[in-house]
Design a protein around this motif. Sequence first.
Motif, short mmCIF file in Angstrom:
data_model
loop_
_atom_site.label_atom_id
_atom_site.label_comp_id
_atom_site.label_asym_id
_atom_site.label_seq_id
_atom_site.Cartn_x
_atom_site.Cartn_y
_atom_site.Cartn_z
N ALA A 55 0.84 -1.21 0.00
CA ALA A 55 0.00 0.00 0.00
C ALA A 55 0.86 1.24 0.00
CB ALA A 55 -0.93 -0.01 1.21
N VAL A 56 1.99 1.19 0.74
CA VAL A 56 2.90 2.34 0.77
C VAL A 56 3.47 2.59 -0.62
CG1 VAL A 56 5.13 3.13 1.64
CG2 VAL A 56 3.49 2.11 3.20
N ARG A 57 3.79 1.53 -1.33
CA ARG A 57 4.39 1.71 -2.66
C ARG A 57 3.41 2.35 -3.64
NH1 ARG A 57 6.04 -3.88 -1.83
NH2 ARG A 57 8.14 -3.92 -0.94
N GLU A 58 2.13 2.40 -3.30
CA GLU A 58 1.17 3.06 -4.18
C GLU A 58 1.34 4.57 -4.19
OE1 GLU A 58 -2.68 1.81 -2.85
OE2 GLU A 58 -2.68 0.06 -4.17
N MET A 59 2.14 5.12 -3.23
CA MET A 59 2.44 6.55 -3.21
C MET A 59 1.17 7.39 -3.11
SD MET A 59 5.65 6.31 -3.14
CE MET A 59 6.35 7.94 -3.44
N PHE A 83 -1.53 9.34 -8.14
CA PHE A 83 -1.77 9.02 -6.74
C PHE A 83 -3.08 8.24 -6.60
CE2 PHE A 83 0.29 13.20 -7.10
CZ PHE A 83 1.53 12.88 -6.54
N PRO A 84 -2.99 6.97 -6.21
CA PRO A 84 -4.20 6.15 -6.08
C PRO A 84 -5.20 6.72 -5.08
CG PRO A 84 -2.25 4.76 -6.06
CD PRO A 84 -1.77 6.17 -5.98
N ARG A 85 -4.69 7.29 -3.99
CA ARG A 85 -5.56 7.89 -2.98
C ARG A 85 -5.01 9.25 -2.56
NH1 ARG A 85 -6.30 4.07 1.91
NH2 ARG A 85 -4.28 3.25 1.26
N GLU A 110 2.86 6.05 6.79
CA GLU A 110 2.95 4.74 6.14
C GLU A 110 1.89 4.58 5.05
OE1 GLU A 110 5.38 2.48 6.60
OE2 GLU A 110 6.25 4.10 7.79
N GLU A 111 0.70 5.09 5.32
CA GLU A 111 -0.40 4.96 4.35
C GLU A 111 -0.31 6.00 3.26
OE1 GLU A 111 -5.30 4.58 4.37
OE2 GLU A 111 -4.20 5.10 6.20
N TYR A 112 0.18 7.19 3.60
CA TYR A 112 0.31 8.31 2.65
C TYR A 112 1.75 8.82 2.68
CZ TYR A 112 -4.80 8.37 2.61
OH TYR A 112 -6.12 8.03 2.48
N PRO A 113 2.66 8.16 1.97
CA PRO A 113 4.08 8.54 2.05
C PRO A 113 4.44 9.83 1.33
CG PRO A 113 3.79 6.78 0.47
CD PRO A 113 2.45 6.97 1.12
N VAL A 138 7.86 11.99 1.30
CA VAL A 138 8.30 12.37 -0.05
C VAL A 138 7.55 13.65 -0.41
CG1 VAL A 138 8.35 11.72 -2.47
CG2 VAL A 138 8.71 9.98 -0.69
N ILE A 139 8.27 14.70 -0.77
CA ILE A 139 7.66 15.98 -1.10
C ILE A 139 7.72 16.20 -2.61
CG2 ILE A 139 7.57 18.43 -0.55
CD1 ILE A 139 7.38 16.68 1.91
N PRO A 140 6.59 16.20 -3.30
CA PRO A 140 6.61 16.30 -4.76
C PRO A 140 6.62 17.75 -5.25
CG PRO A 140 4.36 16.02 -4.04
CD PRO A 140 5.21 16.02 -2.79
N VAL A 141 6.82 17.89 -6.54
CA VAL A 141 6.50 19.12 -7.28
C VAL A 141 5.29 18.78 -8.14
CG1 VAL A 141 7.27 20.75 -9.04
CG2 VAL A 141 8.89 19.93 -7.32
N LEU A 142 4.23 19.54 -8.01
CA LEU A 142 3.00 19.27 -8.77
C LEU A 142 2.85 20.31 -9.87
CD1 LEU A 142 0.50 18.39 -5.88
CD2 LEU A 142 1.91 16.84 -7.25
N ILE A 143 2.86 19.86 -11.11
CA ILE A 143 2.76 20.75 -12.27
C ILE A 143 1.56 20.33 -13.10
CG2 ILE A 143 3.91 21.59 -14.35
CD1 ILE A 143 6.58 20.96 -13.03
N HIS A 144 0.63 21.24 -13.29
CA HIS A 144 -0.58 20.93 -14.05
C HIS A 144 -0.23 20.57 -15.50
CE1 HIS A 144 -4.57 21.41 -15.86
NE2 HIS A 144 -5.04 21.29 -14.64
N PRO A 145 -0.92 19.61 -16.09
CA PRO A 145 -0.62 19.20 -17.46
C PRO A 145 -0.68 20.32 -18.50
CG PRO A 145 -2.08 17.61 -16.41
CD PRO A 145 -1.98 18.77 -15.48
N THR A 146 -1.46 21.37 -18.21
CA THR A 146 -1.56 22.47 -19.19
C THR A 146 -0.53 23.56 -18.97
OG1 THR A 146 -3.18 23.66 -17.83
CG2 THR A 146 -4.04 22.07 -19.44
#
Length: 218
Positions: A55-59, A83-85, A110-113, A138-146
């Motif tokens: 479940a953790v690997r689902e990121m 992100f699955p959830r 653990e559930e939301y890494p 894990v801290i992402p960079v979120l960039i909108h597809p447009t």
Amino acid sequence: MRTGSNIRQRADGRFEARYTKARDERGRIIYGYCYGKTYEEAAGKREAALMAQSAVREMNLLILGAGSHGRTVRELAESLRLFPRIAFLDDNPDNPQALSTCADCVRFREEYPVAIPAVGDRELRLRWLRMLTQAGFVIPVLIHPTAVVSPSAEIGYGTVVDARATIGAGVKIGAGSIVSSGATIDRGMVLPEGSLVRCGQVVMLEGLQNQPYESDKT
């Protein structure tokens, strides 16, 4: 004595089931252990632990802040289909969307890494960013597809780039920043951490004023 599949009976009579939990910085295995009064109990506990690891690997993604900006970040994250959830934390105890308060984030690691702060207030956003980093998310960079982002641009972790934004060549954006819908950052600009570029704003050589969203201070 019944053994096998990394399950052994200890001197105290309990069964110990070993599994690969993680690897350290040198690539060495870190083992996890599950215990039971019977072989089957230990094996069952290990199976549950391995399923939890999957479940953790689902990121799954945790968003700190369930206000208007947080909801925008959620829609952006959903559009990426990575992100699955996705879940919220928020310091407003009456917010029905939030699992808990932001200070409680470690309990969900653990559930939301993967996690990101989503609040307009610069000071609070950077404080949450430091908290998440120290907690091991894990801290992402979120960039909108447009959005249009130059390949030579450098964007710090925890930054959100919203729909139809344009980021030019050689731009450097510090961690925990927000580039709102339709904003343009001209080539070569350097923005400090926690910067906010408002909707439709054009950032050129005259600089940038870092002002929080008035409606998103919590």
